[in-house]
Motif scaffolding. Structure first.
Motif, mmCIF file in Angstrom:
data_model
loop_
_atom_site.group_PDB
_atom_site.id
_atom_site.type_symbol
_atom_site.label_atom_id
_atom_site.label_comp_id
_atom_site.label_asym_id
_atom_site.label_seq_id
_atom_site.Cartn_x
_atom_site.Cartn_y
_atom_site.Cartn_z
ATOM 1 N N PRO A 31 0.802 -1.228 0.000
ATOM 2 C CA PRO A 31 0.000 0.000 0.000
ATOM 3 C C PRO A 31 0.837 1.282 0.000
ATOM 4 O O PRO A 31 0.401 2.313 -0.515
ATOM 5 C CB PRO A 31 -0.832 -0.117 1.279
ATOM 6 N N SER A 32 2.055 1.213 0.514
ATOM 7 C CA SER A 32 2.914 2.401 0.518
ATOM 8 C C SER A 32 3.333 2.816 -0.889
ATOM 9 O O SER A 32 3.842 3.923 -1.086
ATOM 10 C CB SER A 32 4.159 2.150 1.376
ATOM 11 N N ALA A 33 3.107 1.996 -1.894
ATOM 12 C CA ALA A 33 3.454 2.339 -3.271
ATOM 13 C C ALA A 33 2.395 3.205 -3.940
ATOM 14 O O ALA A 33 2.670 3.846 -4.954
ATOM 15 C CB ALA A 33 3.659 1.070 -4.100
ATOM 16 N N ASP A 34 1.191 3.266 -3.386
ATOM 17 C CA ASP A 34 0.094 3.999 -4.019
ATOM 18 C C ASP A 34 0.458 5.462 -4.293
ATOM 19 O O ASP A 34 0.385 5.930 -5.424
ATOM 20 C CB ASP A 34 -1.167 3.931 -3.155
ATOM 21 N N TYR A 35 0.835 6.161 -3.276
ATOM 22 C CA TYR A 35 1.185 7.581 -3.413
ATOM 23 C C TYR A 35 2.343 7.758 -4.388
ATOM 24 O O TYR A 35 2.327 8.637 -5.240
ATOM 25 C CB TYR A 35 1.554 8.141 -2.032
ATOM 26 N N GLU A 36 3.345 6.896 -4.261
ATOM 27 C CA GLU A 36 4.536 6.994 -5.101
ATOM 28 C C GLU A 36 4.204 6.743 -6.579
ATOM 29 O O GLU A 36 4.734 7.410 -7.462
ATOM 30 C CB GLU A 36 5.589 5.989 -4.630
ATOM 31 N N GLU A 37 3.326 5.785 -6.855
ATOM 32 C CA GLU A 37 2.929 5.523 -8.241
ATOM 33 C C GLU A 37 2.196 6.725 -8.821
ATOM 34 O O GLU A 37 2.426 7.119 -9.970
ATOM 35 C CB GLU A 37 2.034 4.284 -8.308
ATOM 36 N N ARG A 38 1.319 7.303 -8.031
ATOM 37 C CA ARG A 38 0.557 8.459 -8.507
ATOM 38 C C ARG A 38 1.475 9.656 -8.756
ATOM 39 O O ARG A 38 1.325 10.383 -9.737
ATOM 40 C CB ARG A 38 -0.534 8.800 -7.504
ATOM 41 N N GLU A 39 2.442 9.851 -7.878
ATOM 42 C CA GLU A 39 3.409 10.932 -8.063
ATOM 43 C C GLU A 39 4.232 10.696 -9.331
ATOM 44 O O GLU A 39 4.466 11.606 -10.123
ATOM 45 C CB GLU A 39 4.323 11.023 -6.849
ATOM 46 N N CYS A 40 4.669 9.468 -9.532
ATOM 47 C CA CYS A 40 5.459 9.127 -10.709
ATOM 48 C C CYS A 40 4.651 9.351 -11.991
ATOM 49 O O CYS A 40 5.181 9.798 -13.004
ATOM 50 C CB CYS A 40 5.920 7.677 -10.595
ATOM 51 N N HIS A 41 3.353 9.080 -11.923
ATOM 52 C CA HIS A 41 2.506 9.341 -13.077
ATOM 53 C C HIS A 41 2.435 10.836 -13.382
ATOM 54 O O HIS A 41 2.586 11.268 -14.518
ATOM 55 C CB HIS A 41 1.089 8.802 -12.865
ATOM 56 N N GLU A 42 2.221 11.652 -12.367
ATOM 57 C CA GLU A 42 2.112 13.092 -12.602
ATOM 58 C C GLU A 42 3.415 13.706 -13.093
ATOM 59 O O GLU A 42 3.390 14.650 -13.869
ATOM 60 C CB GLU A 42 1.683 13.815 -11.320
ATOM 61 N N MET A 43 4.528 13.204 -12.635
ATOM 62 C CA MET A 43 5.816 13.797 -12.973
ATOM 63 C C MET A 43 6.439 13.238 -14.252
ATOM 64 O O MET A 43 7.130 13.952 -14.959
ATOM 65 C CB MET A 43 6.801 13.616 -11.811
ATOM 66 N N PHE A 44 6.191 11.958 -14.553
ATOM 67 C CA PHE A 44 6.801 11.319 -15.719
ATOM 68 C C PHE A 44 5.782 10.835 -16.751
ATOM 69 O O PHE A 44 6.157 10.511 -17.867
ATOM 70 C CB PHE A 44 7.644 10.112 -15.295
ATOM 71 N N GLY A 45 4.515 10.695 -16.363
ATOM 72 C CA GLY A 45 3.514 10.175 -17.291
ATOM 73 C C GLY A 45 3.483 8.659 -17.357
ATOM 74 O O GLY A 45 2.901 8.088 -18.279
ATOM 75 N N ILE A 46 4.065 7.995 -16.386
ATOM 76 C CA ILE A 46 4.065 6.529 -16.361
ATOM 77 C C ILE A 46 2.737 6.063 -15.770
ATOM 78 O O ILE A 46 2.325 6.527 -14.711
ATOM 79 C CB ILE A 46 5.255 5.993 -15.540
ATOM 80 N N TRP A 47 2.077 5.169 -16.473
ATOM 81 C CA TRP A 47 0.774 4.653 -16.041
ATOM 82 C C TRP A 47 0.986 3.341 -15.296
ATOM 83 O O TRP A 47 1.584 2.405 -15.828
ATOM 84 C CB TRP A 47 -0.129 4.428 -17.241
ATOM 85 N N PHE A 48 0.495 3.270 -14.068
ATOM 86 C CA PHE A 48 0.599 2.062 -13.256
ATOM 87 C C PHE A 48 -0.739 1.334 -13.332
ATOM 88 O O PHE A 48 -1.698 1.717 -12.669
ATOM 89 C CB PHE A 48 0.993 2.420 -11.810
ATOM 90 N N GLU A 49 -0.775 0.319 -14.199
ATOM 91 C CA GLU A 49 -2.014 -0.393 -14.469
ATOM 92 C C GLU A 49 -2.511 -1.129 -13.230
ATOM 93 O O GLU A 49 -1.766 -1.880 -12.605
ATOM 94 C CB GLU A 49 -1.814 -1.376 -15.625
ATOM 95 N N GLY A 50 -3.762 -0.878 -12.882
ATOM 96 C CA GLY A 50 -4.363 -1.513 -11.727
ATOM 97 C C GLY A 50 -4.459 -0.602 -10.509
ATOM 98 O O GLY A 50 -5.164 -0.916 -9.561
ATOM 99 N N ASN A 51 -3.767 0.523 -10.528
ATOM 100 C CA ASN A 51 -3.888 1.472 -9.424
ATOM 101 C C ASN A 51 -5.192 2.243 -9.633
ATOM 102 O O ASN A 51 -5.352 2.921 -10.645
ATOM 103 C CB ASN A 51 -2.702 2.434 -9.370
ATOM 104 N N PRO A 52 -6.146 2.159 -8.693
ATOM 105 C CA PRO A 52 -7.455 2.786 -8.899
ATOM 106 C C PRO A 52 -7.425 4.316 -8.876
ATOM 107 O O PRO A 52 -8.403 4.946 -9.260
ATOM 108 C CB PRO A 52 -8.296 2.250 -7.738
ATOM 109 N N HIS A 53 -6.312 4.912 -8.482
ATOM 110 C CA HIS A 53 -6.236 6.370 -8.396
ATOM 111 C C HIS A 53 -5.502 7.016 -9.563
ATOM 112 O O HIS A 53 -5.294 8.220 -9.557
ATOM 113 C CB HIS A 53 -5.555 6.777 -7.079
ATOM 114 N N MET A 54 -5.119 6.221 -10.539
ATOM 115 C CA MET A 54 -4.379 6.771 -11.679
ATOM 116 C C MET A 54 -5.191 7.851 -12.389
ATOM 117 O O MET A 54 -6.403 7.709 -12.565
ATOM 118 C CB MET A 54 -4.066 5.675 -12.696
ATOM 119 N N GLY A 55 -4.491 8.892 -12.784
ATOM 120 C CA GLY A 55 -5.111 9.959 -13.556
ATOM 121 C C GLY A 55 -5.759 11.049 -12.727
ATOM 122 O O GLY A 55 -6.146 12.082 -13.262
#
Length: 177
Positions: free
Chosen positions: A118-142
């Protein structure tokens, strides 16, 4: 002066966790190195990241300390970097495990591990906003949470821009005298 491209993995070396990691992640393993600080770094197949995360968790690593990416623009790739740590395992306290996976820059997608860690959730979302990397399966993407909704949007296309990509151009907002 040109900038030196950082290595995708530090130089190879011996590490007390290497045999256990290789056994745990099996065929997902591609290469390894040891950071100057003495932390093990392993390169893995991007399509096996969930299996790797599960294996790392079963070894006793209990949280994602950090998750980011490195933009290898000339190679048209990102290297997604996860740093795993443990508060609970006496054997792993003081150990940081770097896990890296290459993904294409033109279609930057990788499976989310937020349900495993669960600690990866925030980090994945941050990485998406900063790099545009989509983490498939994260319900908060976008859903933006760091950047202003009006920030970093291409005025011509209306598409988002990603401020940590090497080709990002800082807009002239007239703030500098």
């Amino acid at each position: 002066m040109s900038a030196k491209t950082p290595p995708k993995c530090p130089p190879e070396g011996d590490h007390l966790l290497l045999a256990k990691i290789k056994q745990a992640i099996g065929p997902a393993y591609l290469a390894h190195g040891v950071t100057p600080e003495g932390h093990l770094c392993v390169m893995v197949q991007a399509d096996k990241i969930r299996e790797v995360a599960s294996a790392v968790k079963s070894m006793g690593f209990d949280h994602v300390l950090s998750l980011s990416a490195i933009d290898y623009m000339a190679e048209k790739k990102f290297v997604v970097t996860y740093i795993f740590a443990s508060y609970l395992s006496p054997e792993l306290k003081g150990q940081l495990l770097h896990v890296r996976a290459e993904i294409p820059r033109d279609n930057p997608k990788i499976a989310s591990i937020a349900d495993i860690f669960p600690s990866a959730d925030y980090e994945e979302r941050e990485c998406h906003e900063m790099f545009g990397i989509w983490f498939e399966g994260n319900p908060h993407m976008g859903k933006r949470f760091l950047l202003d909704p009006d920030c970093c949007i291409d005025e011509k296309t209306g598409k988002p821009l990603y401020p940590l990509r090497k080709d990002f151009k800082v807009p002239d907002w007239g703030l500098m005298g």
